[in-house]
Design a protein around this motif. Sequence first.
Motif, PDB file in Angstrom:
ATOM      1  N   ASP A 167       0.745  -1.349  -0.018  1.00  0.00           N
ATOM      2  CA  ASP A 167      -0.002   0.089  -0.171  1.00  0.00           C
ATOM      3  C   ASP A 167       1.053   1.247  -0.147  1.00  0.00           C
ATOM      4  O   ASP A 167       1.956   1.327   0.834  1.00  0.00           O
ATOM      5  N   ILE A 168       0.746   2.317  -0.878  1.00  0.00           N
ATOM      6  CA  ILE A 168       1.594   3.290  -1.156  1.00  0.00           C
ATOM      7  C   ILE A 168       0.606   4.558  -0.933  1.00  0.00           C
ATOM      8  O   ILE A 168      -0.469   4.576  -1.623  1.00  0.00           O
ATOM      9  N   SER A 169       1.207   5.730  -0.376  1.00  0.00           N
ATOM     10  CA  SER A 169       0.273   6.847  -0.491  1.00  0.00           C
ATOM     11  C   SER A 169       1.226   7.913  -0.282  1.00  0.00           C
ATOM     12  O   SER A 169       2.321   7.729  -0.168  1.00  0.00           O
ATOM     13  N   THR A 170       0.638   9.190  -0.681  1.00  0.00           N
ATOM     14  CA  THR A 170       1.411  10.443  -0.846  1.00  0.00           C
ATOM     15  C   THR A 170       1.219  11.458   0.312  1.00  0.00           C
ATOM     16  O   THR A 170       0.074  11.456   0.819  1.00  0.00           O
ATOM     17  N   LYS A 171       2.327  11.878   1.042  1.00  0.00           N
ATOM     18  CA  LYS A 171       2.354  12.714   2.215  1.00  0.00           C
ATOM     19  C   LYS A 171       2.006  14.079   1.972  1.00  0.00           C
ATOM     20  O   LYS A 171       2.406  14.445   0.590  1.00  0.00           O
ATOM     21  N   ARG A 201       4.674  15.491  -0.402  1.00  0.00           N
ATOM     22  CA  ARG A 201       4.666  15.087  -1.908  1.00  0.00           C
ATOM     23  C   ARG A 201       5.669  13.867  -1.646  1.00  0.00           C
ATOM     24  O   ARG A 201       5.941  13.309  -2.974  1.00  0.00           O
ATOM     25  N   HIS A 203       6.583   9.861  -0.750  1.00  0.00           N
ATOM     26  CA  HIS A 203       5.766   8.603  -0.597  1.00  0.00           C
ATOM     27  C   HIS A 203       6.052   8.166   0.936  1.00  0.00           C
ATOM     28  O   HIS A 203       7.066   8.185   1.422  1.00  0.00           O
ATOM     29  N   THR A 219       4.708   3.888   2.665  1.00  0.00           N
ATOM     30  CA  THR A 219       4.128   2.597   2.436  1.00  0.00           C
ATOM     31  C   THR A 219       3.662   2.081   3.693  1.00  0.00           C
ATOM     32  O   THR A 219       4.087   2.548   4.715  1.00  0.00           O
ATOM     33  N   ASP A 220       3.046   1.205   3.511  1.00  0.00           N
ATOM     34  CA  ASP A 220       2.268   0.252   4.703  1.00  0.00           C
ATOM     35  C   ASP A 220       3.521  -0.217   5.647  1.00  0.00           C
ATOM     36  O   ASP A 220       3.606  -0.478   6.753  1.00  0.00           O
ATOM     37  N   GLU A 257       7.702   9.190  10.567  1.00  0.00           N
ATOM     38  CA  GLU A 257       6.205   8.897  10.273  1.00  0.00           C
ATOM     39  C   GLU A 257       5.189   9.570  11.245  1.00  0.00           C
ATOM     40  O   GLU A 257       4.164   9.992  11.057  1.00  0.00           O
TER      41      GLU A 257
END
Length: 268
Positions: A37-41, A44, A46, A48-49, A75
């Motif tokens: 699972d990858i999202s953007t903070k 900008r 990245h 991941t889980d 994080e």
Amino acid sequence: MVENVNASLSDDLSLALTLADAADEISLARFRSADLDISTKPDRTHVTDADLAVERRLRDILSELRPDDGVLGEEFGTKGSTQRQWILDPIDGTANFLRGVPNWATLIALAVDGVPVVGVASAPAFDKRWWAATGTGAWLAEKGNEPRQLRVSSVSALDDASVSFQSIAQWDEAGYLDSLIDLSRTVWRDRAYGDMWSYGLLAEGLIDVVAEFDVKEYDIAPFAVIVAEAGGTFSAIDGSVSIAKRSSLATNGPLHEAVVSRIAQSHA
């Protein structure tokens, strides 16, 4: 080699290595996973889980074993005291991690009053781990072999030096692109090995200078200890001894003043 550590830091180094074991178990299991699972903070970058899971696990262990110590993590931010503060980057090189490139590591440091005294960089995809505590020397374990003590190179002239500059974009955005070009024309060899690996190569004596911008404490804290204990010098780009100035310069020692001076002159 924990038994050789200054007694006051022995338990802390042992704990840092235990934290690295816990991190490796989580991160390596998620590396090149099809369901990562990858999202953007907001900045900008990245996440991941795996980043989140590693940092949560390390914080849980520290909460249990060092409840009075503070924590600064990439994080989940800062918690508790800054007098004794654990500094965590769950996966340094997340962009590499999510693309399946093995150049990434968990970075763990303990800083006392802002000065790193214990550092571990664990790169399980490389099967390598670097570590040090003040007064211990710097060590590397790789591929199941016995740990070996590290020593930086003895190169003493810039025109014989091998430099890792990390990325052109970093230097350009910091307003130091001319300095990078000047430095590249001065040294024997320039490459962008990138992220934590550059500092490991420096501590092993395989390259001579590492310099970068746009770094936070958790990006560089372990290497302030590892490089120094390998006989090198670690500072900000301007030569000041700090991990909080958003830049870093690590050298084998003899080259340090010359690099600081060269960058300052070309920047001016």
